[in-house]
Design an enzyme around this catalytic site. Structure first.
Site, short mmCIF file in Angstrom:
data_model
loop_
_atom_site.label_atom_id
_atom_site.label_comp_id
_atom_site.label_asym_id
_atom_site.label_seq_id
_atom_site.Cartn_x
_atom_site.Cartn_y
_atom_site.Cartn_z
N SER B 50 0.89 -1.18 0.05
CA SER B 50 -0.09 -0.16 -0.04
C SER B 50 1.04 1.30 -0.01
O SER B 50 0.32 2.59 -0.15
CB SER B 50 -0.98 0.02 1.25
OG SER B 50 -0.11 0.29 2.24
N LYS B 87 3.33 6.24 7.66
CA LYS B 87 2.24 7.21 7.26
C LYS B 87 3.15 8.40 6.64
O LYS B 87 4.27 8.60 7.08
CB LYS B 87 1.37 7.70 8.30
CG LYS B 87 0.32 6.73 8.63
CD LYS B 87 -0.90 6.93 7.78
CE LYS B 87 -1.83 5.74 8.16
NZ LYS B 87 -3.04 5.48 7.50
#
Lengths: 429, 131
Positions: B50, B87
């Site tokens: 991802s 992140k």
């Protein structure tokens, strides 16, 4: 009579102690267990050796055998871990490195504790300095610590004890009035260096607090205790008697022993375990650039087995020349094992001790095999390097066995090793 | 994590020393290049796809420094809902938040006062194997 009026040379000692260290290490890569009850077990999942605050509150006691707390664990959803010393060792080295940046006069007291000398810090800045150390260790390694600062090692232990209960985690005991107030509340048996016997003697003589011990007469101390007892009393008075042992003294012996997951009867299985112990002990002394002159092998059955006869024995083999070559050490250990092994017993534990350790560079020249030595040295180096790269025991020797049924129980092992590429922490994205 | 100590290669011998001696001091050491603060640096292996947008692929190694504070658009390891995740950290004036990937800013996680608790470390390098 009070003894607080001695003129004191300024001496500030900090004791930095990691809170529930093994638990904190497990929490570093596992946020799910932060703020939850967590317990770490000793080798072979035997006893409780580290507890989170939450687990303490539930009533899990230090050192309790795992089977005794199993019910509590189930009922309260306590997270259990087998000990992962590769991880704890790496985190400990990081913590100590950080501490060294604050003071180069450091005594690494255990895997999770260090004394440092802070005499160069002004008294009114001590608290702030302590907080800085604490915050840096926490941010860089995730490990929370408690820091106690005082004039002597013994008082810094007292301060550390208080720091554990204090939210800020740092306590400076530098004013006589504060010290006395705390010592009045401090149980004599909790003083550093006061063992069971000594505290019995003190309590029998109505010396039940640290304050009473501090103000005892010198004659009484001399008559009733030994040098160590007298030192503790002086240290409570703020007179430093126990120095920091800053020179990293190399170990004098190296012991590896394990209880078996399942009892072992077969001599071949015992050989495997002894070989594995030799391999890891040899790797350790090679890391310190030491050689061993003696190998001790010990085996025993369970002392708690009511139905079988107990047998325990050990033997020390002296080597002609000091060595750290795994193969040489294993040969000697196996010879020893053959002598003490008795057929028909169910063995529970085996161990080896490498002793008479010497600095490898000082070991006298070996006339017999200078060529062989360099050859095997590079072999040993290659083994150590490969194991560092691909995980412990990637290269072993055949005698250590491959499928070790005797290997220790590690049912709740976290597997993470921050110092080996084979077992790095994983992150799913 | 081991850092090697630089060593000098030139042996003292007879004759004039090699003119290159002044320039050869030690081997290139990737540790010193990739790791500026060893006690605070951890290597973490990534599993999953991802984060391809930011150049992080399945099996890559992340070099993570816990000692530094993130700048806007730093790639960080964060503790979100009791899980460590990768992140992108973004700071706009007084507000800082996390997103996944640099372009996708829909899934904002506002940090508010909890920045210190949530940010685990800052990713300084990605080691990606090409063959």
């Amino acid at each position: 009579m009070s003894y607080t009026s001695y003129s004191k040379k300024k001496n500030n000692i900090a004791l930095i102690d990691c809170n529930s260290f093994y638990v904190s290490c497990e929490r570093l890569f596992n946020p799910k267990i932060i703020n939850k009850p967590v317990v770490v077990l000793s080798n072979n999942d035997g006893c409780v050796i580290s507890r989170s605050v939450e687990a303490k509150k539930i009533g899990i006691k230090m050192g309790e055998p795992y089977f005794k707390v199993k019910d509590l664990v189930k009922k309260n959803d306590i997270h259990i871990f087998s000990s992962n010393y590769a991880l704890y060792g790496d985190i400990s080295r990081r913590v100590m490195k950080i501490i060294k940046e604050f003071s180069d006069k450091i005594e690494i007291y255990s895997i999770d504790e260090a004394f440092i000398n802070l005499s160069f810090v002004e008294n009114q800045r001590l608290n702030e300095y302590g907080k800085e150390i604490r915050e840096r260790i926490l941010k860089w390694t995730g490990v929370p610590t408690s820091i106690g600062i005082a004039n002597t090692k013994t008082l810094s232990k007292v301060a550390n004890y208080l720091a554990k209960k204090n939210k800020s985690g740092v306590i400076v005991l530098d004013k006589d009035k504060d010290i006395d107030e705390e010592l009045k509340k401090f149980n004599v048996s909790n003083i550093w260096g006061v063992g069971k016997q000594l505290s019995k003697l003190y309590i029998k003589n109505d010396i039940d607090t640290a304050y009473k011990l501090k103000n005892i007469s010198n004659t009484w101390v001399k008559r009733n205790t030994n040098v160590l007892g007298a030192r503790t009393v002086m240290e409570l008075r703020g007179i430093s008697c126990i120095n920091l042992e800053t020179t990293e003294s190399k170990r004098k012996s190296c012991c590896v022993s394990r209880s078996f997951g399942k009892k072992v009867e077969n001599v071949e299985k015992l050989k495997e375990s002894i070989t594995t112990h030799c391999l890891s002990a040899a790797e350790k002394i090679r890391g310190d650039n030491q050689v061993a002159r003696s190998v001790t092998v010990s085996i025993r059955t369970s002392p708690f087995d009511r139905y079988r006869e107990y047998y325990s024995n050990s033997i020390t083999i002296d080597l002609p020349v000091g060595t750290n070559n795994s193969i040489e050490l294993i040969k000697a250990a196996i010879e020893g094992l053959k002598i003490i092994y008795k057929y028909g017993f169910f063995y529970q534990k085996s161990g080896i001790t490498l002793s008479n350790l010497k600095d490898a560079r000082n070991e006298e020249f070996n006339l017999l095999a200078p060529l062989l030595e360099t050859k095997s040295k590079s072999l040993m180096r290659a083994i150590d390097k490969t194991n560092a790269k691909y995980g412990r025991s990637s290269i072993s020797i055949a005698q250590a066995g491959i499928n070790n049924s005797w290997k220790m129980r590690r049912k709740h092992f976290s597997k993470i090793d921050t110092s080996s590429f084979a077992n790095l922490p994983m992150l799913k994205v | 994590m081991k850092l090697t100590i630089p060593f000098y290669l030139h042996k003292v011998g007879a004759g004039f020393p090699s003119p290159a001696t002044d320039y050869i001091e030690d081997d290139l050491d990737l540790n010193t290049h990739l790791i500026s603060n060893a006690p605070a640096t951890f290597i973490i292996r990534v599993q999953g796809k991802s984060m391809r947008d930011v150049g992080i692929y399945d099996g890559d190694l992340l070099i993570v420094d816990k000692s530094i504070n993130p700048k806007s658009f730093s790639t960080v390891i964060a503790n979100v809902n009791e899980e460590l995740v990768v992140k992108t950290f973004i700071k706009e004036k007084e507000i800082s938040y996390l997103t996944s990937g640099s372009k996708n800013t829909i899934d904002k996680i506002n940090l508010g006062e909890n920045q210190e608790v949530i940010i685990w470390g800052v990713v300084t390098y990605v080691i990606h194997k090409l063959q």
